[in-house]
Design a protein around this motif. Structure first.
Motif, PDB file in Angstrom:
ATOM      1  N   ILE A   1      18.592   3.245 -75.712  1.00  0.00           N
ATOM      2  CA  ILE A   1      18.245   1.910 -76.223  1.00  0.00           C
ATOM      3  C   ILE A   1      19.014   1.686 -77.518  1.00  0.00           C
ATOM      4  O   ILE A   1      18.796   2.394 -78.498  1.00  0.00           O
TER       5      ILE A   1
ATOM      6  N   GLY B   1      24.946   0.507 -80.442  1.00  0.00           N
ATOM      7  CA  GLY B   1      25.825   0.653 -81.606  1.00  0.00           C
ATOM      8  C   GLY B   1      26.781   1.805 -81.323  1.00  0.00           C
ATOM      9  O   GLY B   1      26.778   2.366 -80.218  1.00  0.00           O
ATOM     10  N   PRO B   2      27.611   2.198 -82.314  1.00  0.00           N
ATOM     11  CA  PRO B   2      28.568   3.281 -82.063  1.00  0.00           C
ATOM     12  C   PRO B   2      27.900   4.563 -81.588  1.00  0.00           C
ATOM     13  O   PRO B   2      28.445   5.260 -80.723  1.00  0.00           O
TER      14      PRO B   2
ATOM     15  N   GLU C   1      21.431  -2.993 -74.721  1.00  0.00           N
ATOM     16  CA  GLU C   1      21.783  -3.549 -76.038  1.00  0.00           C
ATOM     17  C   GLU C   1      21.324  -5.001 -76.152  1.00  0.00           C
ATOM     18  O   GLU C   1      21.576  -5.813 -75.279  1.00  0.00           O
TER      19      GLU C   1
ATOM     20  N   GLN D   1      26.300  -2.411 -85.845  1.00  0.00           N
ATOM     21  CA  GLN D   1      26.644  -2.929 -87.174  1.00  0.00           C
ATOM     22  C   GLN D   1      28.154  -3.105 -87.332  1.00  0.00           C
ATOM     23  O   GLN D   1      28.607  -4.032 -88.000  1.00  0.00           O
TER      24      GLN D   1
ATOM     25  N   TYR E   1      31.052  -5.683 -89.860  1.00  0.00           N
ATOM     26  CA  TYR E   1      32.304  -5.392 -90.576  1.00  0.00           C
ATOM     27  C   TYR E   1      33.470  -5.050 -89.644  1.00  0.00           C
ATOM     28  O   TYR E   1      34.132  -4.038 -89.807  1.00  0.00           O
TER      29      TYR E   1
ATOM     30  N   GLY F   1      17.138  -1.573 -86.497  1.00  0.00           N
ATOM     31  CA  GLY F   1      16.623  -2.774 -85.837  1.00  0.00           C
ATOM     32  C   GLY F   1      17.593  -3.924 -86.020  1.00  0.00           C
ATOM     33  O   GLY F   1      18.753  -3.710 -86.368  1.00  0.00           O
TER      34      GLY F   1
ATOM     35  N   PHE G   1      19.484  -6.846 -87.790  1.00  0.00           N
ATOM     36  CA  PHE G   1      19.812  -6.902 -89.214  1.00  0.00           C
ATOM     37  C   PHE G   1      20.237  -8.293 -89.644  1.00  0.00           C
ATOM     38  O   PHE G   1      20.780  -9.057 -88.875  1.00  0.00           O
TER      39      PHE G   1
ATOM     40  N   ILE H   1      10.156  -3.058 -82.154  1.00  0.00           N
ATOM     41  CA  ILE H   1       9.874  -1.655 -81.830  1.00  0.00           C
ATOM     42  C   ILE H   1       8.444  -1.289 -82.230  1.00  0.00           C
ATOM     43  O   ILE H   1       7.789  -0.498 -81.547  1.00  0.00           O
TER      44      ILE H   1
ATOM     45  N   ILE I   1      18.489   9.010 -82.298  1.00  0.00           N
ATOM     46  CA  ILE I   1      19.762   9.388 -82.935  1.00  0.00           C
ATOM     47  C   ILE I   1      20.290   8.240 -83.803  1.00  0.00           C
ATOM     48  O   ILE I   1      19.825   7.105 -83.696  1.00  0.00           O
TER      49      ILE I   1
ATOM     50  N   ASP J   1      21.261   5.829 -87.032  1.00  0.00           N
ATOM     51  CA  ASP J   1      20.495   5.279 -88.155  1.00  0.00           C
ATOM     52  C   ASP J   1      19.011   5.144 -87.839  1.00  0.00           C
ATOM     53  O   ASP J   1      18.201   4.947 -88.745  1.00  0.00           O
TER      54      ASP J   1
ATOM     55  N   LEU K   1      25.422   7.820 -91.423  1.00  0.00           N
ATOM     56  CA  LEU K   1      26.873   7.711 -91.241  1.00  0.00           C
ATOM     57  C   LEU K   1      27.185   7.870 -89.761  1.00  0.00           C
ATOM     58  O   LEU K   1      26.488   8.618 -89.048  1.00  0.00           O
TER      59      LEU K   1
HETATM   60  C1  LIG Z   1      28.913  -3.099 -94.466  1.00  0.00           C
HETATM   61  C2  LIG Z   1      28.738  -1.717 -93.884  1.00  0.00           C
HETATM   62  C3  LIG Z   1      29.786  -0.808 -93.967  1.00  0.00           C
HETATM   63  C4  LIG Z   1      29.636   0.482 -93.419  1.00  0.00           C
HETATM   64  N1  LIG Z   1      30.675   1.360 -93.507  1.00  0.00           N
HETATM   65  C5  LIG Z   1      30.569   2.594 -92.942  1.00  0.00           C
HETATM   66  C6  LIG Z   1      31.652   3.519 -92.976  1.00  0.00           C
HETATM   67  O1  LIG Z   1      32.706   3.238 -93.535  1.00  0.00           O
HETATM   68  N2  LIG Z   1      31.479   4.741 -92.380  1.00  0.00           N
HETATM   69  C7  LIG Z   1      30.309   5.104 -91.769  1.00  0.00           C
HETATM   70  O2  LIG Z   1      30.199   6.212 -91.234  1.00  0.00           O
HETATM   71  N3  LIG Z   1      29.261   4.233 -91.718  1.00  0.00           N
HETATM   72  C8  LIG Z   1      29.363   3.000 -92.285  1.00  0.00           C
HETATM   73  N4  LIG Z   1      28.295   2.132 -92.245  1.00  0.00           N
HETATM   74  C9  LIG Z   1      27.056   2.584 -91.573  1.00  0.00           C
HETATM   75  C10 LIG Z   1      27.257   2.555 -90.052  1.00  0.00           C
HETATM   76  O3  LIG Z   1      27.653   1.247 -89.629  1.00  0.00           O
HETATM   77  C11 LIG Z   1      25.955   2.951 -89.362  1.00  0.00           C
HETATM   78  O4  LIG Z   1      25.633   4.272 -89.768  1.00  0.00           O
HETATM   79  C12 LIG Z   1      26.150   2.902 -87.843  1.00  0.00           C
HETATM   80  O5  LIG Z   1      26.406   1.586 -87.398  1.00  0.00           O
HETATM   81  C13 LIG Z   1      24.892   3.437 -87.150  1.00  0.00           C
HETATM   82  O6  LIG Z   1      25.120   3.342 -85.776  1.00  0.00           O
HETATM   83  P1  LIG Z   1      23.895   3.244 -84.757  1.00  0.00           P
HETATM   84  O7  LIG Z   1      24.519   3.169 -83.411  1.00  0.00           O
HETATM   85  O8  LIG Z   1      22.930   4.328 -85.056  1.00  0.00           O
HETATM   86  O9  LIG Z   1      23.137   1.891 -85.143  1.00  0.00           O
HETATM   87  P2  LIG Z   1      23.629   0.371 -85.201  1.00  0.00           P
HETATM   88  O10 LIG Z   1      25.081   0.259 -85.462  1.00  0.00           O
HETATM   89  O11 LIG Z   1      22.690  -0.285 -86.160  1.00  0.00           O
HETATM   90  O12 LIG Z   1      23.354  -0.155 -83.729  1.00  0.00           O
HETATM   91  C14 LIG Z   1      22.049  -0.279 -83.249  1.00  0.00           C
HETATM   92  C15 LIG Z   1      22.077  -1.247 -82.089  1.00  0.00           C
HETATM   93  O13 LIG Z   1      20.776  -1.276 -81.477  1.00  0.00           O
HETATM   94  C16 LIG Z   1      20.507  -2.597 -81.070  1.00  0.00           C
HETATM   95  N5  LIG Z   1      19.055  -2.771 -80.945  1.00  0.00           N
HETATM   96  C17 LIG Z   1      18.131  -2.782 -81.949  1.00  0.00           C
HETATM   97  N6  LIG Z   1      16.894  -2.965 -81.442  1.00  0.00           N
HETATM   98  C18 LIG Z   1      17.049  -3.082 -80.093  1.00  0.00           C
HETATM   99  C19 LIG Z   1      16.141  -3.288 -79.010  1.00  0.00           C
HETATM  100  N7  LIG Z   1      14.823  -3.399 -79.209  1.00  0.00           N
HETATM  101  N8  LIG Z   1      16.634  -3.389 -77.742  1.00  0.00           N
HETATM  102  C20 LIG Z   1      17.986  -3.260 -77.510  1.00  0.00           C
HETATM  103  N9  LIG Z   1      18.883  -3.059 -78.501  1.00  0.00           N
HETATM  104  C21 LIG Z   1      18.421  -2.964 -79.770  1.00  0.00           C
HETATM  105  C22 LIG Z   1      21.109  -3.458 -82.170  1.00  0.00           C
HETATM  106  O14 LIG Z   1      21.392  -4.769 -81.695  1.00  0.00           O
HETATM  107  C23 LIG Z   1      22.380  -2.675 -82.517  1.00  0.00           C
HETATM  108  O15 LIG Z   1      23.510  -3.146 -81.797  1.00  0.00           O
HETATM  109  C24 LIG Z   1      28.407   0.860 -92.795  1.00  0.00           C
HETATM  110  C25 LIG Z   1      27.356  -0.066 -92.704  1.00  0.00           C
HETATM  111  C26 LIG Z   1      27.516  -1.343 -93.242  1.00  0.00           C
HETATM  112  C27 LIG Z   1      26.384  -2.321 -93.139  1.00  0.00           C
END
Ligand SMILES: Cc1cc2nc3c(=O)[nH]c(=O)nc-3n(C[C@H](O)[C@H](O)[C@H](O)COP(=O)(O)OP(=O)(O)OC[C@H]3O[C@@H](n4cnc5c(N)ncnc54)[C@H](O)[C@@H]3O)c2cc1C
Length: 331
Positions: free
Chosen positions: A11, A14-15, A35, A43, A48, A120, A122, A255, A285, A287, A297
């Protein structure tokens, strides 16, 4: 008709969720990635896409957009079911299976779940000055999608964190002038980024705060800057664009209403060394999770993804071996 049962439902696309889905495909599981947004990338895509990431292994510097493109290419190597524009509204447990309900009335059944929802949904933290939000789209911006929009323009950025500092140096290559306004003398950004800023031609207005933003007759914006302590006006500057970079606030209300809701701390799921929450079969896993020493990160989330996938596989198939090395596969 018999219902399709997935081995792993991830669920959040993101990356970190994307890499976990790829890895689950590599391990030959029946996996689905769900997604909320219309495109994958979390994010990075939403907030960005133009920024250059320097701290992801294997890339000497890559824009957010190209990084997510590479992840999409990797994701396409193995069969993974992907559902975008689909928000998970609820998760229930029934007969050792998880039943996922979505905003578009789908029911998805899976043996295990990996929560990769980040923080969640943002949204940007707003500038608390009367009238500023009325100027969004007329020179005031909370998002930068395309740096070309700022070519040959006079741009001011307010904020002092990583994204404000990186944005200032990045846009300075295309703008006519770039000014960064921060209420402290020191920026709260990575040392390398602060050094890059100080070596650039970006104008630093510190320690100052913006107390008024007004639109001039020619369409430009006039910013009134003051001392931080007593709000006494110091000077004004005129720009074409004002970018507010105060960071983001996230909401995880959706959530909070799930029936299967693992234990949380500050809205992040507590996990053990296997990335498992307090509910067997539910992992978290990226954020979305929390443990002692956690850093939000991408590199850290990428390490957590295989740990969670391998633990999920052991949960529904304790006799399955592995993991092997991907280098022994022929694709
Ligand atoms: C401006 C900025 C710059 C950054 N620069 C860096 C960097 O240079 N290097 C680095 O390592 N990190 C950086 N980060 C942090 C990095 O972007 C995050 O650590 C990373 O995106 C986390 O990935 P994730 O997949 O865990 O979560 P996210 O990228 O937050 O993705 C979570 C996804 O879950 C989806 N979602 C949420 N709730 C639900 C639901 N109920 N049902 C279905 N989908 C859902 C959301 O839509 C989202 O697409 C930066 C962050 C910001 C804001």
């Amino acid at each position: 008709m018999t219902e399709e049962i997935y081995d792993i439902a991830i669920i959040g696309g993101g990356p970190v969720g994307m890499f976990a889905a790829f890895y689950a495909g590599l391990r030959n599981t029946k996996v689905i990635l769900i997604e909320s947004l219309a495109t994958l990338g979390g994010q990075v895509t939403a907030l960005y896409p133009e920024k250059t990431l320097l701290d992801v292994a294997g890339f000497a510097g890559v824009t957010g957009e190209n990084f997510i493109k590479a992840l999409n290419e990797q994701l396409a190597l193995f069969p993974v079911e992907i559902r975008t524009s689909t928000t998970v509204d609820d998760v229930k447990e029934h007969n050792n299976l998880f039943i996922i309900s979505t905003s578009n009335h789908q029911k998805i059944v899976s043996k295990t779940i990996i929560i990769a929802t980040g923080k969640g949904a943002f949204e940007p933290r707003k500038m608390q000055i009367a009238g500023v939000d009325d100027l969004v789209g007329q020179g005031v911006h909370y998002f930068v999608k395309n740096k070309e929009d700022f070519r040959n323009r006079d741009v001011a950025i307010v904020g002092g964190g990583d994204s404000a500092v990186d944005m200032a140096t990045m846009l300075n290559n295309v703008t006519q002038s770039t000014t960064i306004i921060h209420r402290r003398n020191h920026f709260r950004a990575m040392e390398q980024s602060v050094q890059k800023l100080s070596e650039s031609t970006v104008i630093q207005e510190t320690p100052k705060r913006v107390i008024e933003v007004s639109k001039k007759y020619n369409g430009q914006l006039e910013l009134t800057l003051s001392h931080v302590k007593d709000n006494q006006m110091i000077n004004t500057i005129t720009v074409d664009d004002l970018i507010v970079s105060y960071g983001f606030i996230s909401e995880s209300k959706t959530i909070q209403s799930w029936q299967v809701k693992p234990q949380q701390e500050n809205f992040s799921f507590n996990v053990n060394q296997k990335m498992q929450t307090n509910i067997p079969g539910v992992f978290s896993i990226g954020d979305a999770n929390h443990y002692d020493g956690k850093s939000d990160l991408i590199a850290v989330g990428f390490g957590e993804a295989p740990i969670a996938v391998n633990a999920a596989i052991r949960h529904f198939d304790p006799h399955r071996g592995g993991p092997g090395h991907s280098s022994s596969l022929s694709i």
